[in-house]
Scaffold this active site. Structure first.
Site, short mmCIF file in Angstrom:
data_model
loop_
_atom_site.label_atom_id
_atom_site.label_comp_id
_atom_site.label_asym_id
_atom_site.label_seq_id
_atom_site.Cartn_x
_atom_site.Cartn_y
_atom_site.Cartn_z
N LYS A 81 0.85 -1.20 0.00
CA LYS A 81 0.00 0.00 0.00
C LYS A 81 0.88 1.25 0.00
O LYS A 81 1.92 1.28 0.66
CB LYS A 81 -0.90 -0.04 1.24
CG LYS A 81 -1.96 1.05 1.28
CD LYS A 81 -2.87 0.88 2.50
CE LYS A 81 -3.97 1.92 2.56
NZ LYS A 81 -4.86 1.73 3.73
N SER A 156 -9.71 1.78 2.69
CA SER A 156 -8.82 2.50 1.82
C SER A 156 -7.77 1.65 1.12
O SER A 156 -7.16 2.10 0.15
CB SER A 156 -8.12 3.59 2.63
OG SER A 156 -7.31 3.00 3.64
N SER A 180 -9.95 -0.63 6.91
CA SER A 180 -9.37 -0.47 5.58
C SER A 180 -8.67 -1.68 4.98
O SER A 180 -8.29 -1.66 3.81
CB SER A 180 -8.39 0.69 5.57
OG SER A 180 -9.11 1.89 5.39
N1 GLN Z 1 -13.14 3.76 5.95
C1 GLN Z 1 -12.64 4.21 7.20
C2 GLN Z 1 -12.36 5.67 7.18
O1 GLN Z 1 -12.56 6.28 6.18
C3 GLN Z 1 -11.43 3.40 7.61
C4 GLN Z 1 -10.17 3.93 7.07
C5 GLN Z 1 -9.00 3.08 7.42
O2 GLN Z 1 -9.14 2.03 8.03
N2 GLN Z 1 -7.83 3.57 7.06
O3 GLN Z 1 -11.95 6.24 8.17
#
Ligand code: GLN
Length: 483
Positions: A81, A156, A180
């Site tokens: 990532k 993400s 994410s």
């Molecule tokens: N979708 C969640 C957010 O937008 C989780 C993001 C993540 O785990 N980095 O905060």
């Protein structure tokens, strides 16, 4: 070999390498070809490190030729990532503000993978600074779901999940602050594990919300996930929150199919309300029935704190985001707009105004507001109190059961464009995942079936440091599904 090179498990790939059925260079080449064919449409990768990867693969081939013993992960192509630092490669975190930023050091997880001889093939797309659930917040354009290109891959870590699901690598690293890793794993039909907070060093992971962030793994199956996780886990003096618990991650997942009678699995009733789509509910029920047939005890439990999880997360997380993102100021890192600026604050305003996306700005403003004098008590302190009751809730539940099974997400992958204009609708896709980050617990998402073309995920949550146990139950469910 009858099986094609892009369908191998890590163990099969390792065996093939040492038996000289194919070389590490051929293996990596296969994946780069696959990326060339498929990634025009999917857009899982932001940058590729082909030259370095193939050079590294040739080194592994030499070792094999010289009959040196190689690690299980040597020569295995993995994707990373783009918020994890890989020395001398672009690391943008999906943001314009870090366009052309080259990492000066390796993250600890990367140092560990390099020591194992892993081939790092490229950096994957993500929502800007890991804020989002669809990769649509990437400044470099969204990733598409390999199962249906009109759908999001989740986020993400959507690029990592799509790269694994599209068979463009043998596994990938992601990061998980509120879901994410697990949510995109669920949307893309792959395995995703978020370890216990502190299991994996965060050194070299660009911080989003430091008390919640963990690096974890996306893979094609439970065994592969265990192998990669065991390679990156462990205490690190560069991250004081990392620990060396008594139980290390076992790269060989034990088969516990015949010990299920000793286990009690909890189903939180709040996770199966009307908010959950019917097909997901049905498929989870089927899995549970099969587990019961194998002797597992099932207990319905109350997770009454679920209703506080999202509000609590969406206060604590932006508070930390607003502090962490202040380092992108146009002076220390990345892009900057200095021309014509009359003073330092103008540099900040122009740089951040121009190069940060709207979701990043929204959370920085929310966080600054939440922490400001007069509002702190109303929001942050209350969220801290809610956090204590969420932790207490889980502690009580884990006195009664060994595992929790929940859906990973309320729905399957939604269409690109469907939720991007409505942040609240987007935030709801984290309903079942954020509690795990707030409590620091480990959890895994596994593919258990489909709704049409779209994968369905199931989440297993375990006690702190019980990653081995959730991997074991994960493997039982994976086997039930494949039989
Ligand atoms: N979708 C969640 C957010 O937008 C989780 C993001 C993540 O785990 N980095 O905060």
């Amino acid at each position: 070999m009858s099986i094609s090179l892009d369908q191998l498990t890590i163990k099969q790939a390792h065996q093939g390498l040492i038996d000289k059925q194919f070389s590490a260079e051929e293996l990596s080449e296969t994946y780069f070809q696959k990326i060339e064919q498929r990634d025009v449409q999917i857009h899982a990768f932001l940058s590729l490190q082909k030259k370095e990867a193939l050079a590294q693969a040739r080194l592994i081939d030499q070792q094999i030729k010289q009959r040196k013993e190689i690690n299980l992960l040597a020569g295995i192509p993995l994707a990373i990532k783009d918020n994890i630092l890989v020395k001398h490669t672009y690391t943008t975190a999906g943001s314009q503000i870090l366009k052309n930023f080259v990492a000066p050091v390796d993250a600890t997880v990367i140092r560990k993978l390099k020591e194992q001889g892993v081939i790092l093939i490229g950096k994957t797309n993500m929502d800007e600074f890991a804020m989002g659930s669809s990769t649509e917040n990437s400044a470099y354009g969204p990733t598409h779901n390999p199962h249906d290109l009109t759908r999001v891959p989740g986020g993400s870590s959507g690029g990592s999940a799509a790269a694994v699901a599209g068979r463009m690598c043998l596994g990938a690293l992601g990061s998980d602050t509120g879901g994410s890793i697990r949510q995109p794993a669920s949307f893309c039909g792959v395995v995703g594990i978020k370890p216990t907070y502190g299991r994996v060093s965060r050194y070299g992971l660009m911080a989003m919300a430091s008390s919640l962030d963990q690096i974890g793994v996306l893979a094609n199956n439970v065994d592969d996930a265990a192998i990669i996780l065991s390679a990156i886990a462990g205490a690190d003096k560069l991250d004081n929150t990392s620990q060396q618990p008594t139980f290390a991650i076992n790269p060989k997942v034990k088969d516990i199919t015949h010990q299920l009678t000793n286990l009690t699995i909890g189903l939180p009733k709040e996770c199966f309300s009307d908010q959950l789509s019917k097909p997901i509910k049905q498929q989870i029920n089927q899995v549970v029935e099969q587990l019961v047939k194998q002797g597992a005890k099932i207990k319905e439990v109350n997770l009454s704190s679920l209703e506080y999880a999202l509000p609590c997360y969406y206060i604590i997380m932006p508070a930390e985001v607003s502090a962490n993102l202040s380092r992108y100021d146009g002076i220390r890192y990345g892009n900057s707009i200095m021309e014509k600026a009359k003073n330092l604050s103008e540099v900040y305003f122009r740089t951040r105004g121009q190069y940060l996306g709207s979701e990043a700005k929204r959370r920085i403003m929310l966080g600054a507001y939440i922490l400001s004098a007069g509002y702190y008590d109303e929001y942050y302190r209350q969220a801290q109190q809610a956090l204590q009751s969420i932790k207490q809730d889980f502690a009580n539940i884990f006195k009664q059961v060994d595992y929790l099974i929940t859906p990973t997400t309320p729905t399957t992958a939604f269409r690109l464009g469907d939720k991007i204009a409505d942040p609240l609708a987007m935030y709801l896709s984290d309903l079942y995942t954020v509690s795990v980050n707030l409590t620091g617990l480990p959890a895994i998402s596994l593919p258990i079936g489909n709704e049409g073309k779209l994968p369905i995920g199931l989440q297993i949550i375990g006690r702190h440091w019980e990653e081995n146990q959730i991997l074991q139950l994960g493997r039982v469910i994976e086997k039930l599904n494949n039989d």
